[in-house]
Design an enzyme around this catalytic site. Structure first.
Site, PDB file in Angstrom:
ATOM      1  N   HIS A 127      -2.431  -5.220   9.165  1.00 54.12           N
ATOM      2  CA  HIS A 127      -3.201  -4.361   8.270  1.00 54.12           C
ATOM      3  C   HIS A 127      -3.799  -5.166   7.103  1.00 54.12           C
ATOM      4  CE1 HIS A 127      -4.106  -0.633   5.985  1.00 54.12           C
ATOM      5  NE2 HIS A 127      -3.841  -1.418   4.947  1.00 54.12           N
ATOM      6  N   GLU A 128      -2.965  -5.985   6.471  1.00 54.58           N
ATOM      7  CA  GLU A 128      -3.441  -6.745   5.308  1.00 54.58           C
ATOM      8  C   GLU A 128      -4.508  -7.766   5.711  1.00 54.58           C
ATOM      9  OE1 GLU A 128      -2.868  -5.904   2.257  1.00 54.58           O
ATOM     10  OE2 GLU A 128      -1.631  -4.293   3.029  1.00 54.58           O
ATOM     11  N   HIS A 131      -7.826  -6.148   6.028  1.00 54.89           N
ATOM     12  CA  HIS A 131      -8.616  -6.032   4.787  1.00 54.89           C
ATOM     13  C   HIS A 131      -9.422  -7.318   4.550  1.00 54.89           C
ATOM     14  CE1 HIS A 131      -7.329  -2.221   3.106  1.00 54.89           C
ATOM     15  NE2 HIS A 131      -6.043  -2.553   3.095  1.00 54.89           N
ATOM     16  N   GLU A 191      -9.039   1.717   4.043  1.00 56.98           N
ATOM     17  CA  GLU A 191      -7.676   1.811   4.572  1.00 56.98           C
ATOM     18  C   GLU A 191      -7.689   2.057   6.070  1.00 56.98           C
ATOM     19  OE1 GLU A 191      -4.379   1.473   3.495  1.00 56.98           O
ATOM     20  OE2 GLU A 191      -5.708   0.304   2.253  1.00 56.98           O
TER      21      GLU A 191
HETATM   22 ZN   LIG Z   1      -4.481  -1.344   2.957  1.00 56.56          ZN
END
Ligand SMILES: [Zn+2]
Length: 278
Positions: A127-128, A131, A191
């Site tokens: 997830h990170e 980004h 997100e």
């Molecule tokens: Zn996030």
């Protein structure tokens, strides 16, 4: 149209041309004035600041786990210009992790009881890194400072000229988390994009994407238990988020599972290594 108007219109179109980009994987149109190279430089500088303010763990099983999982996901992220770095920060009270632009990753020891395993950590790092791959840092600095100021603020930050609120704002916009005094959650769109890309990356790296839904359920339960982890202040979680992740799993599995696996849930991948039969 008057000539002067025509020139202005051409300039505006030119600006749009250099500043509109298409997000990898999702195809979303993005507006940002900061180039990937400047963004990566800002990420490296912010990372340096985080590291000097932190106590780093540089060996041991938790460190080894972070390196093992992080490198596996970095290897499939397809970002030759990233200069990957991984830091484990000794802070059992902070349940957080982030990846700054250019591949600068920090994991706080406080999140490890929630990630629980390589697979759980793969969800967070996927997830990170999502980004960072989607350049949400550059996008957020542009959004937060305003299009007319973004380049100036970036320049000021890189030359050490920002202080106080602006500095905290840029640190947070780059993704350094709530630790810098400005609470700046990513937008729902960002997100959701990081969830989707994270799911793709962890799957490409050979981790079972089902773990993503399981992780977010644990996170949500932890929030319900009274002491919400910092990670949730940047990443509000709810049933919609989990449902979206569950909805993507079948397609991500069929498209991105590593070649050589059955492209179904292969239990040997859960251990991170194929057994050689002995
Ligand atoms: Zn996030």
């Amino acid at each position: 149209m008057k000539t002067s108007h025509r020139v202005l219109a051409a300039a505006a179109i030119g600006l749009l041309f250099v500043s509109c980009q298409t997000a990898p994987y999702t195809g979303r149109k993005q507006f940002m004035l900061i180039s990937a190279a400047t963004e990566a430089q800002m990420g490296a500088q912010a990372y340096q600041e985080v590291k000097t303010k932190s106590t780093l763990v540089q060996s041991g099983p938790q460190y080894d786990q972070m390196i093992r999982v992080g490198k596996r996901i970095a290897a499939v992220a397809d970002e030759p210009d990233f200069e990957w770095e991984f830091s484990l920060i000794k802070d059992d009270k902070t349940a957080n992790a982030f990846c700054l632009p250019g591949g600068k990753i920090a994991v706080y020891t406080g999140i490890l009881p929630i990630t629980q395993s390589d697979e759980g950590l793969a969800v967070v790092l996927g997830h990170e890194i999502g980004h960072a791959v989607e350049h949400h840092g550059a996008e957020r600095v542009t959004q937060q400072t305003g299009a007319d100021l973004a380049l100036g603020v970036a320049d000021q930050f890189l030359t050490g000229g920002t202080s106080g609120t602006t500095h905290s704002l840029v640190m947070s916009a780059l993704g350094a988390g709530a630790q810098f005094g400005v609470l700046l959650p990513f937008s729902r769109t960002q997100e959701s994009e990081a969830d989707h890309v994270g799911l793709i990356l962890m799957t490409k790296a050979g981790y079972p994407p089902e773990e993503a839904a399981a992780f977010w359920k644990r996170m949500t339960a932890k929030a319900g238990a009274g002491a919400p982890p910092e990670f949730l202040s940047d990443h509000p979680s709810d049933e919609k988020r989990i449902a979206a992740i569950e909805g993507w799993i079948p397609e991500v599995k069929s498209q991105y599972s590593p070649i050589g696996t059955s492209r179904t849930d292969d239990p040997s991948l859960r251990r991170g290594k194929k057994s050689n039969g002995r």
